[in-house]
Design a protein around this motif. Structure first.
Motif, PDB file in Angstrom:
ATOM      1  N   VAL A   5       0.820  -1.205   0.000  1.00 45.87           N
ATOM      2  CA  VAL A   5       0.000   0.000   0.000  1.00 45.87           C
ATOM      3  C   VAL A   5       0.858   1.260   0.000  1.00 45.87           C
ATOM      4  CG1 VAL A   5      -1.714   1.318   1.321  1.00 45.87           C
ATOM      5  CG2 VAL A   5      -1.901  -1.180   1.173  1.00 45.87           C
ATOM      6  N   LEU A   6       1.919   1.261   0.796  1.00 45.07           N
ATOM      7  CA  LEU A   6       2.684   2.490   1.017  1.00 45.07           C
ATOM      8  C   LEU A   6       3.641   2.822  -0.118  1.00 45.07           C
ATOM      9  CD1 LEU A   6       3.522   2.012   4.815  1.00 45.07           C
ATOM     10  CD2 LEU A   6       1.771   3.508   3.820  1.00 45.07           C
ATOM     11  N   GLU A   7       4.336   1.823  -0.634  1.00 43.65           N
ATOM     12  CA  GLU A   7       5.332   2.094  -1.659  1.00 43.65           C
ATOM     13  C   GLU A   7       4.674   2.673  -2.907  1.00 43.65           C
ATOM     14  OE1 GLU A   7       7.275  -1.697  -2.007  1.00 43.65           O
ATOM     15  OE2 GLU A   7       8.926  -1.076  -0.693  1.00 43.65           O
ATOM     16  N   GLY A   8       5.222   3.763  -3.370  1.00 43.28           N
ATOM     17  CA  GLY A   8       4.667   4.447  -4.529  1.00 43.28           C
ATOM     18  C   GLY A   8       3.665   5.529  -4.173  1.00 43.28           C
ATOM     19  N   ASN A   9       3.173   5.501  -2.939  1.00 46.77           N
ATOM     20  CA  ASN A   9       2.211   6.516  -2.501  1.00 46.77           C
ATOM     21  C   ASN A   9       2.807   7.513  -1.517  1.00 46.77           C
ATOM     22  OD1 ASN A   9      -0.208   5.715  -3.920  1.00 46.77           O
ATOM     23  ND2 ASN A   9      -0.254   3.906  -2.603  1.00 46.77           N
ATOM     24  N   VAL A  10       3.868   7.110  -0.827  1.00 45.49           N
ATOM     25  CA  VAL A  10       4.535   7.995   0.119  1.00 45.49           C
ATOM     26  C   VAL A  10       6.041   7.834  -0.016  1.00 45.49           C
ATOM     27  CG1 VAL A  10       2.665   8.006   1.829  1.00 45.49           C
ATOM     28  CG2 VAL A  10       4.425   6.222   1.942  1.00 45.49           C
ATOM     29  N   GLU A  11       6.773   8.834   0.456  1.00 43.03           N
ATOM     30  CA  GLU A  11       8.232   8.736   0.486  1.00 43.03           C
ATOM     31  C   GLU A  11       8.647   8.146   1.822  1.00 43.03           C
ATOM     32  OE1 GLU A  11      12.263  11.530   0.158  1.00 43.03           O
ATOM     33  OE2 GLU A  11      10.288  12.350  -0.374  1.00 43.03           O
ATOM     34  N   ILE A  12       9.382   7.042   1.768  1.00 41.69           N
ATOM     35  CA  ILE A  12       9.791   6.345   2.988  1.00 41.69           C
ATOM     36  C   ILE A  12      11.227   6.744   3.310  1.00 41.69           C
ATOM     37  CG2 ILE A  12      10.117   4.104   4.099  1.00 41.69           C
ATOM     38  CD1 ILE A  12       8.007   3.007   2.120  1.00 41.69           C
ATOM     39  N   ALA A  13      11.399   7.489   4.402  1.00 40.86           N
ATOM     40  CA  ALA A  13      12.718   8.004   4.765  1.00 40.86           C
ATOM     41  C   ALA A  13      13.597   6.925   5.371  1.00 40.86           C
ATOM     42  CB  ALA A  13      12.568   9.153   5.748  1.00 40.86           C
ATOM     43  N   ALA A  14      12.995   6.021   6.164  1.00 43.12           N
ATOM     44  CA  ALA A  14      13.767   4.985   6.837  1.00 43.12           C
ATOM     45  C   ALA A  14      12.845   3.812   7.116  1.00 43.12           C
ATOM     46  CB  ALA A  14      14.371   5.507   8.139  1.00 43.12           C
TER      47      ALA A  14
END
Length: 375
Positions: free
Chosen positions: A197-206
């Motif tokens: 769900v998260l990948e591609g929709n938000v920037e993951i810093a760590a």
């Protein structure tokens, strides 16, 4: 249908299972070839092995719910219980002691599912069936009950995206992902579901995996993420369970965060619910542990008496363990809990009372003021 109704129907299914098991008297054998000669009328010994006590659910809910469900199904049965305190070797010793004592069926929530294969093998060599509870132990267990773990992660990820969209910050910063223990296969499934769900929709810093689901380790990891980035740039946190969320919140407060960004959780711990109503945590995942415990007890009684567990109103599916063995399974659905539905979920199901949630420290929250007015 609300959660309370679903649970009531499951209790009814348990009563029906009791009648069927009593009628069967344990004369047939299970597909695995283990167990099958115990009797509900005479009673038998069920061994329950739970993995740890850092997560509040095991001692507060899982153990007493399994004990309660077993008593409903088999009033002459005994429960032998041990908690491994997250130590693989300790759980091995506990299992050996139970088998020496003479248990008739084992309900196993493994500390390490791969290492637990030796426990399963040892039990089966002594004709003791094994029900894998919450985590799918390797070695070819007889039955498995848990929640749809990938769905848990998806629910968490979707809730975090929804919160970021509501706040208008989804494109304005970064999130930090705090995953569960690398030795827990459930954690890997939570992670898979969430990251889909998260990948591609938000920037993951760590992104971190957290040994033993440790809140202290989660706090250290969050401290590191804040140092590498900036507390002002972090607009959300994916935290895999409520215990680790406590560490995340502590790190953000220590870094001087004025308000908490949306933070996820899991297990609906009382502290997590209180953080939700006070605005420090956005959501948690509520898993109807009583329903899971009911299914585990039904599976254990069926396995011990040689009856085939048919699932009642629950769908029987197949799960594949790390060895490629397929196991008859029941995978229950998780529920997302935010401030808006606390009363309709954990309170309505009797998981917590309003009094337990609305202690003095939380009496001034909108939730507690509103519910006090309803009483």
């Amino acid at each position: 249908m609300n959660t309370r109704t679903r649970f009531t129907r499951r209790v009814a299914v348990g009563a029906a299972a009791l009648a069927l098991l009593a009628a069967g008297c344990g004369t047939t054998t299970t597909d695995s070839g283990s167990g099958g000669d115990a009797s509900v009328e005479e009673g038998f010994n069920v061994g329950l092995l739970l993995p740890e006590s850092k997560t509040a659910r095991y001692e507060k809910f899982d153990k007493p719910y399994i004990e309660e469900s077993l008593a409903e199904l088999c009033e002459n049965c005994e429960l032998t219980y041990q908690n491994a305190d997250q130590e693989t070797a300790k759980q091995q010793d506990q299992a050996e002691a139970m088998l020496t004592e003479g248990i008739d069926v084992m309900v196993l929530d493994a500390v390490d599912t791969e290492s637990a294969a030796s426990i399963v093998s040892n039990a089966q060599s002594q004709d003791v069936p094994v029900v894998a509870y919450d985590r799918l132990a390797q070695g070819g267990v007889d039955y498995y009950v848990s929640f749809n773990n990938q769905t848990v992660g998806q629910v968490q990820g979707e809730a975090l995206i929804e919160a970021l969209e509501e706040e208008g910050t989804i494109d304005d910063g970064e999130i930090v992902a705090i995953h569960g223990s690398p030795t827990d296969p459930n954690a890997a499934e939570f992670k898979t579901g969430a990251m889909e769900v998260l990948e591609g929709n938000v920037e993951i810093a760590a992104e971190f995996d957290t040994p033993e689901w440790s809140p202290d380790k989660a706090q250290e990891q969050m401290d590191g993420a804040i140092t590498s980035s900036s507390v002002d740039d972090i607009v959300g946190v994916y935290s895999a369970n409520d215990g680790m969320t406590a560490g995340v919140v502590a790190a953000l407060k220590s870094a001087g965060a004025d308000e908490m960004p949306p933070i996820t959780g899991q297990d609906a711990e009382i502290a997590g619910i209180q953080r939700i109503i006070s605005g420090e945590q956005y959501m948690t995942v509520y898993k109807e542990i009583r329903a899971e415990a009911q299914v585990a007890a039904e599976m254990a009684v069926a396995a011990a008496t040689g009856e085939e567990y048919d699932g009642g109103e629950n769908t029987i599916t197949e799960a594949e363990d790390g060895d490629g063995e397929t196991v008859p399974s029941v995978l229950l659905d998780p529920v997302s809990v935010t401030e808006e539905n606390v009363e309709e979920t954990v309170v309505a199901d009797g998981f917590y009372t309003i009094e337990e949630i609305c202690t003095d420290d939380y009496a001034d929250t909108d939730f507690c003021k509103e519910t006090a007015g309803e009483q």
